[in-house]
Motif scaffolding. Sequence first.
Motif, short mmCIF file in Angstrom:
data_model
loop_
_atom_site.label_atom_id
_atom_site.label_comp_id
_atom_site.label_asym_id
_atom_site.label_seq_id
_atom_site.Cartn_x
_atom_site.Cartn_y
_atom_site.Cartn_z
N LYS A 14 44.07 18.82 76.76
CA LYS A 14 43.09 17.78 77.02
C LYS A 14 42.54 17.98 78.44
O LYS A 14 43.31 18.09 79.39
N PRO A 15 41.22 18.07 78.59
CA PRO A 15 40.67 18.28 79.94
C PRO A 15 40.96 17.07 80.82
O PRO A 15 40.97 15.93 80.37
N LYS A 16 41.23 17.35 82.07
CA LYS A 16 41.48 16.28 83.03
C LYS A 16 40.16 15.60 83.36
O LYS A 16 39.15 16.25 83.58
N LEU A 17 40.19 14.30 83.39
CA LEU A 17 39.01 13.52 83.72
C LEU A 17 38.88 13.46 85.24
O LEU A 17 39.83 13.08 85.93
N LEU A 18 37.74 13.88 85.75
CA LEU A 18 37.48 13.78 87.19
C LEU A 18 36.80 12.45 87.46
O LEU A 18 35.77 12.13 86.88
N LEU A 19 37.40 11.67 88.31
CA LEU A 19 36.92 10.32 88.59
C LEU A 19 35.82 10.33 89.64
O LEU A 19 35.89 11.06 90.62
N SER A 20 34.82 9.49 89.44
CA SER A 20 33.74 9.35 90.41
C SER A 20 34.01 8.12 91.27
O SER A 20 34.91 7.32 90.98
N TYR A 30 44.62 -2.69 93.76
CA TYR A 30 43.16 -2.64 93.74
C TYR A 30 42.61 -2.58 92.32
O TYR A 30 41.52 -2.09 92.08
N ASN A 31 43.37 -3.10 91.37
CA ASN A 31 42.95 -3.14 89.97
C ASN A 31 41.59 -3.82 89.85
O ASN A 31 41.39 -4.93 90.36
N GLY A 32 40.63 -3.12 89.22
CA GLY A 32 39.29 -3.67 89.05
C GLY A 32 38.30 -3.28 90.14
O GLY A 32 37.10 -3.45 89.98
N HIS A 33 38.78 -2.73 91.25
CA HIS A 33 37.92 -2.30 92.34
C HIS A 33 37.47 -0.85 92.11
O HIS A 33 38.23 -0.04 91.58
N THR A 34 36.25 -0.52 92.54
CA THR A 34 35.80 0.87 92.42
C THR A 34 36.51 1.73 93.47
O THR A 34 36.96 1.24 94.50
N ILE A 35 36.55 3.01 93.18
CA ILE A 35 37.17 3.96 94.12
C ILE A 35 36.44 3.92 95.46
O ILE A 35 37.07 3.96 96.51
N LEU A 36 35.12 3.81 95.43
CA LEU A 36 34.35 3.76 96.68
C LEU A 36 34.75 2.55 97.53
O LEU A 36 34.96 2.67 98.74
N LYS A 37 34.89 1.39 96.89
CA LYS A 37 35.29 0.18 97.62
C LYS A 37 36.68 0.35 98.24
O LYS A 37 36.91 -0.02 99.40
N VAL A 38 37.60 0.97 97.48
CA VAL A 38 38.95 1.18 97.99
C VAL A 38 38.93 2.21 99.12
O VAL A 38 39.64 2.06 100.12
N MET A 39 38.11 3.25 98.99
CA MET A 39 37.99 4.26 100.05
C MET A 39 37.59 3.62 101.37
O MET A 39 38.10 3.96 102.42
N ASN A 52 50.43 11.37 94.29
CA ASN A 52 51.54 10.87 93.49
C ASN A 52 51.24 10.61 92.01
O ASN A 52 52.16 10.39 91.24
N ILE A 53 49.97 10.61 91.63
CA ILE A 53 49.61 10.36 90.23
C ILE A 53 48.98 11.62 89.67
O ILE A 53 47.85 11.99 90.06
N PRO A 54 49.69 12.33 88.79
CA PRO A 54 49.21 13.64 88.31
C PRO A 54 47.81 13.63 87.70
O PRO A 54 47.04 14.57 87.89
N ASP A 55 47.44 12.59 86.98
CA ASP A 55 46.12 12.55 86.34
C ASP A 55 45.03 11.92 87.21
O ASP A 55 43.90 11.73 86.75
N PHE A 56 45.35 11.58 88.44
CA PHE A 56 44.35 10.99 89.34
C PHE A 56 43.66 12.12 90.07
O PHE A 56 44.17 12.67 91.04
N LYS A 57 42.47 12.49 89.59
CA LYS A 57 41.70 13.59 90.16
C LYS A 57 40.28 13.09 90.44
O LYS A 57 39.65 12.49 89.58
N LEU A 58 39.80 13.34 91.64
CA LEU A 58 38.45 12.93 92.02
C LEU A 58 37.46 14.08 91.83
O LEU A 58 37.82 15.25 92.02
N ASN A 59 36.22 13.73 91.49
CA ASN A 59 35.20 14.77 91.40
C ASN A 59 34.79 15.20 92.80
O ASN A 59 35.19 14.61 93.81
N ARG A 60 34.01 16.25 92.87
CA ARG A 60 33.65 16.85 94.17
C ARG A 60 32.95 15.85 95.09
O ARG A 60 33.25 15.78 96.28
N ASN A 61 32.02 15.09 94.54
CA ASN A 61 31.28 14.13 95.37
C ASN A 61 32.20 13.07 95.96
O ASN A 61 32.05 12.67 97.11
N ALA A 62 33.16 12.62 95.17
CA ALA A 62 34.11 11.63 95.66
C ALA A 62 35.00 12.22 96.75
O ALA A 62 35.27 11.57 97.76
N LEU A 63 35.43 13.46 96.55
CA LEU A 63 36.27 14.11 97.57
C LEU A 63 35.53 14.29 98.89
O LEU A 63 36.12 14.17 99.96
#
Length: 75
Positions: A14-20, A30-39, A52-63
């Motif tokens: 299964k391909p890993k989902l890259l989060l935006s 931060y349940n319900g908050h966007t990654i940008l808001k948490v950043m 610490n979370i193996p499936d937590f991967k950010l896309n290039r723009n987020a990184l």
Amino acid sequence: MTLQIKSKMKPKQKPKLLLSVNHALTFGKYNGHTILKVMRKDANYIHWCLQNIPDFKLNRNALLLLPPETDLLKF
């Protein structure tokens, strides 16, 4: 006589989902908050998730928006 073919191909993983930055977290304080808001509020939390979370991967723009890791000591 039946012919059996054994496949040497591995099943597709299964391909890993890259989060935006617009992805809303579905766990933690931060349940319900966007990654940008948490950043912007707590970048160390995103760093912790990445480490610490193996499936937590950010896309290039987020990184690119993620500030360098810092150890914030609150006195």
